[in-house]
Design a protein around this motif. Structure first.
Motif: not given
Ligand SMILES: [Zn+2]
Ligand SMILES: [Zn+2]
Ligand SMILES: [Zn+2]
Ligand SMILES: [Zn+2]
Ligand SMILES: [Zn+2]
Ligand SMILES: [Zn+2]
Ligand SMILES: [Zn+2]
Ligand SMILES: [Zn+2]
Lengths: 462, 462, 462, 462
Positions: C316-334
């Motif tokens: 289920d490879q589906c990679s997103f960088n922590f920096n810049g990508k995962k952080q888009l949800g810093i205020n909203d997990f969704s």
């Protein structure tokens, strides 16, 4: 006997909850009505109280020899404590192991109970072995004594354990006589081996009592009893169900339409296996069989009660003093007498932990603590409910009373209480048996020759 | 209203069976006693009869538009037939599909029932879609109208089917308001596809109604409703359970402690799928949803009733004449109006097939036919039992009467009876609603403006 | 291409483990023997190593737009990392949502993969909606492109979720074409509601990603997919099974003889829900769907693998960088992009946690990591095993190598590794694809135009 | 011994199916390749044929005293018939009941097999009672004789039945030595009672053999064996699983991660209980234990095979002539010798009913008929597959041959065949054992002193 009116209370049966007065005459309930007035009657005020049918404890061992000693509660202390706890009828197990004729065991039991019963009682007949003679005697004895329940052990390999052959024969006789067959479901042969292993490994502390009787072994035996009963066509009552493994088997059997009932007991619902690890050998106070389980087994038991897949609550009263008795096993857990003192707190613990905590409904509580046992064991409609014509066995119960369970003020003849320190909501205030006070305002006012032996007959339907 | 005494009968409640007299005053039961005498009271002799609480039918569709037509029984014929059959309270489904405001649907239903109700009644509110407005309106309307039950369809894709989102929202509102959520569990989207497939293949006979709604699809939807209700924290009531697949899911859910109730209906217990194959298009008489199943599904349903895993018996009354209505589908099974006439025979069929044949106990019968529905739907303690203070809704039932069910003498306004020719044991002789005769010696003596709308409140416990 | 001999290694297939030499000629395995000598052949010493068939990863998302962004690994970095990890074939999901013609999506995917594939690959076709046109196009496209697998989502309500109708239609087309239907089983509609509830309550941290997607909802959807597939007669492949609830349904279905396969993924076997609670928003690194579960779900997954009730391991490879990508949800997990980087470590983590820790056998490992996927997805016998005539896709694996997984030395184009710090036993040393080295002595020596698109055909039997 | 080349065939292992040649040298497979040429080698043409590993029958009773008689097939006729049927290795049960030293039983068995084995063989050790001495002897004997499997009976109360204590001890020794414990799971004590009941009721016909051994009793014993094995930590192999009840328990155990294997046998997959009702006492031909079941049990068995929940196919060869032997029970079904002749048709019946009818895959067939048994019983990798270094035990099988099974042309020394008249697709044409022909073009060409006793060692993994 004077007529009595119980007035102002809220009557709760296994189905109904309603405010009404009750008129008692000649030991029986003869009228229930919005308001009853009768100048000749003694009036008992139950305002703010629940009025329950007297509790029926389907599982007691009073004055029973076991593990080379004898239980500390005999019929006197046992039935008085029961009455304090809201129980007006007990069904005690008659041990037949070692008797040539089964009837000899009944004679012995009559001697034990004679003049010492503050409440009504009946017997279950324990069978360890069925040979050609006892096979013939058993149905006749059941009929003669008005006993409608046979008990068989799949555990206690050295004392009581029946072979599968005897177990199956007991089911056949259950089928023929309409008796329900009660089974202690643990694989005693395997337990014996596990105990030997533990001791060889130097594991002698009380916790090994639990660890040598794993729940899988209870589940196995439960499944075995279920299928053997089914093949024989008998009604099965599984005593003291303790674990998810056994509950699962009972539910599956009932889903298939089998006639299977299950009983559990207050300690399995409220205590857990860690109790056996208490320091200073205090774990021994919690040694009985089947043993306490890890906490995760409590929820399946409560769920099964709520879903009506377990029907009754037994005390499995079988008390041994910590001092002198439990301590016999100080160097070897297998020498700790098995059993605990629960006859007094069965009713209140189920109410407090079950009803007051919202786990079961008030009416289901009444069913579990009284009505279902009456129906399964052939006491109904004389016992087990509040309706016209039934025995006036009544508990006046204060649902708001708060108290702490303790050996310091309990009435059992034993030096500890397994629920020591448990705060409970609700308390029996007065208890009537066939219209007479046994407990009045929390005082024992009964008599040891008032309790009657109950000849039962086979229940036509559950 | 004059006082009445019912004398000589055997009262049966969900728990108790006993001989006693009943005194009725001001619509209520005020006294139950060994023998009641009161010169001012009318005496009704019930010697040799059972005295049951009035039946509660939790599932009726009277005067309901459906499948481009309307049911043939309206509130007049429906409630009279119900009364003949021993039912004194019905809960009917208010259709809201197509209404902008949910309250408009209630107004329509009031017009249908007004002046046409021989017995008491309440409403369930059917929800097909919850938008921003209806989501707000729903809790208020439930409160205002005294409705404690919401109904959602997972089937009938073109008419009523709710999305999973609406279903989940309904559960949330159920949780918030304490209402029970009733769900018709079949996967309507898949059924629609299967129906199209069948028709494309030229399979248009009534039996394809059953074959395009397989039990797996009911099991699937039941599991889905169960888990969504559980996640929302709501109480779920699965209407018209028909098959092993659905029963299994309900039992598993209850084993986990979920608040799930199940209802089944007399046809699923007694008829089977082969009925849809009757010649001359007569199979259409047996077209309703979920459909009749292969005979092997009957035993799991009876077992689940016996084991108390299903709680209630609904009629799912939804009658359409064979002539003119069912025949709309002569060339296409999917055009056959879905539903059948069961309101009158629900009580007697369950007694005869259940109690008289030894499959369920007399007390459990009362529970299923009346008490459980009262408790689940917030009618208890006003309805559903015989106890002091309850409405005097009473059925005097002759357990020895033998008769044959037939459209020739039934009282429903429909030209066939699905149980035609079934011999039953037992018959309601007289029926009282709040102390007044509706049926007296098998004659209707009631009045169409006596039946009252019942405002309910949320049951505190089951 | 020169002939090659792999000598001295221990060959392991899904059934067998034995020492032998392998002769490769024209991309294929042509001989396996005790000892092979051929002067024209290049000799590769595998002494002390395992010789495995190349891994097949049946579940990758490379260069995929999702959650308003795009995965960080494209076909270049993705297939190179896969090769380092011992994988020689991937099956990637072609997104069709938003396309008028399904074939347009394939064209897009060809553009993504063109000239960027270090290893062989095939496609699954993702279907979100089947209308009249796509229903006709789908079977033709599958045939034309040699695709034997359709993917449907029951989750991601706003992006990909199919209705039950589309799901059922996909199963019908699966049945007709012999294609396996892969389903992401979670109830997206309910999840959406739960997410809204959480956000309304101010619960925005990553852990709420897990808490708003409870396992019951995966179990529900799994059961639904199973029954719909069964009614349609289709083969079902449940992707990324994470929890006991889903495993139970799969096992029950297989017990009934249903054609159901299950895939799980390394993170569900080794990580748990507490990872989402890591401080400094690091929990976001562990956000994918279905989410990580409480640790108690790991054992049922391992048990199901051991008992052969789950068949495959997908990354289920589906990679997103922590920096810049995962952080888009810093205020909203969704808003955290869903997915993680697993393509490289799938093989080694399963070996180390599974085989080296004694949870699964060596041969079952090969089955899960390669053979079963080849058989289910129509790649067999060209791929998935070591036998005469198969592609010479081979992993030379050092079972004694110890190393620590880390983003510092991994080859994926993403700034973290979900297994960071995990010590594993075993490492791919060299990897051959159709007889050519892709990885040689832990160095990438392959070429981005060597990887071939694999036209597949329907597997006749599994 | 000359080298041999098998050319042109399609090799099928438990995983793979591919065309290739095989080179045999010194009893072993030394090369597998696209095309093998070797002037010194004898060439065997297998064009159009399957090339399977030799069948392994894990369950035979040759020359065994039982029910006051002895089986009609001894090692000579038994092993020759096995070879005709495609079986190159058998594992036979050594009876120890009645022996003071277990080793005496092995000596007896060596006398039986000596000079009479056309194929290779090993022993399982049957234990009826473990006393202090045999408990000590058992592990030593297993080690000395290279036996890795213990057999225990829960049935045959009068002959072989072990107590639960012995069963548990056997599991403990299984755990300690790594041996797998094989259990015949039926509750013999209950069966004895049911047999007595039947005979008392005058029910003496063969069908009562089945009716006195209900499937519930097999399910019960299976559950018991499972839990006892689990508590002891042992690997359990349930022999001859016949019914849904037993399959269910095995699946549940495996779901929990227990080390449980299950074997079934061709008659349970293809015949049913009605066979025992054949007229003229012919039902006696179908008397073995556990008995044939109602037809509905066949599908769960096939499903379990397909889902890999049952692993092996045993013949349970135990043949008694109809004339003279089976007829001993003409007046009393309990005197009919238990057992049937299956050693020859095990392989072909599973192929024809399983593979040819599409119920199981070709590779799974090989697994069940050979590979799994080799792995479970410690014969792998010497036996059970086709790979470099394994014994050249090979079956050349014509999948297109059609024939009818009949006692007229079978090679067992018994006067009937339980599959009489069954048309099967597929036939072993030639069979090699360690590189030598035993069967060549359907003729026996082997030698009775070629079969070797196989010392086994504990399998490291399953
Ligand atoms: Zn006990
Ligand atoms: Zn006891
Ligand atoms: Zn409905
Ligand atoms: Zn309805
Ligand atoms: Zn997914
Ligand atoms: Zn995915
Ligand atoms: Zn056997
Ligand atoms: Zn055998």
């Amino acid at each position: 006997m004077a007529k009595k009116i119980i007035t102002g209370g809220t009557i709760a049966t296994a189905t109904d909850t309603f405010k009404a007065d009750i008129l008692i005459e000649d030991e029986k309930i003869v009228q229930i009505a919005t308001k009853i007035e009768d100048k000749d009657a003694q009036v008992i005020d139950a305002t703010g109280k629940y009025v329950f049918p007297g509790g029926i404890d389907p599982h007691t061992h009073l004055d029973m020899p076991f593990n080379n000693t004898v239980t500390d509660d005999d019929w006197e202390s046992g039935t008085i404590a029961a009455a304090f706890g809201g129980t007006t009828t007990i069904l005690d197990f008659v041990l037949t192991a070692g008797e040539t004729r089964l009837s000899d065991a009944v004679i012995k039991w009559n001697e034990k109970s004679k003049g010492k019963a503050a409440i009504d009682y009946g017997y279950h007949l324990m069978i360890s072995d069925l040979n050609e003679e006892t096979e013939k005697e058993l149905p006749l004895l059941l009929e003669k004594e008005g006993i409608t329940s046979i008990k068989v052990f799949m555990a206690y390999a050295k004392e009581f354990q029946a072979s599968d052959r005897t177990l199956y024969k007991a089911f056949k006789i259950g089928k023929e006589t309409g008796s329900v067959v009660m089974v202690h479901c643990e694989n005693g042969s395997v337990i014996d081996e596990l105990v030997e292993e533990a001791k060889l490994a130097g594991n002698t502390a009380p916790i090994y009592h639990a660890l040598t009787r794993p729940p899988e072994i209870e589940g196995e035996a439960t499944k075995r009893a279920i299928e053997l009963a089914h093949v024989a066509g008998a009604k099965l009552y599984v005593v003291h169900v303790t674990c998810k493994e056994a509950v699962d088997e009972i539910i599956k059997a009932r889903e298939k339409g089998y006639d299977v009932y299950g009983e559990t007991c207050p300690p399995y619902l409220t205590l857990d296996q860690t109790a056996l690890e208490k320091p200073d050998f205090e774990g021994a106070k919690y040694v009985w069989s089947p043993p306490l389980r890890p906490k995760s087994h409590q929820e399946p038991l409560w769920n099964a009660l709520k879903a009506k897949q377990l029907q009754t609550i037994g005390s499995d009263q079988c008390s041994f003093n910590f001092n002198g008795k439990k301590q016999l096993g100080i160097n070897d857990f297998s020498k700790i007498p098995n059993g605990g003192p629960f006859i007094e707190d069965r009713f209140s613990v189920l109410y407090s932990e079950g009803v007051a905590k919202g786990r079961i409904s008030l009416n289901d509580f009444v069913d579990m603590i009284s009505t279902n046992a009456a129906k399964i064991f052939g006491l109904y409609p004389q016992k087990g409910t509040i309706a016209i014509g039934t025995d006036a066995d009544i508990v006046i119960f204060d649902p708001n009373a708060k108290r702490t369970i303790s050996a310091e003020n309990h009435h059992m003849n034993v030096d500890y209480n397994a629920f020591e320190g448990l705060e409970v909501l609700g308390e029996p205030v007065s208890v009537l048996l066939r219209g007479e006070f046994v407990i009045k305002d929390k005082q024992f006012v009964g008599s040891l020759d008032y309790g009657k032996y109950l000849k039962r007959k086979v229940a036509k339907e559950q």
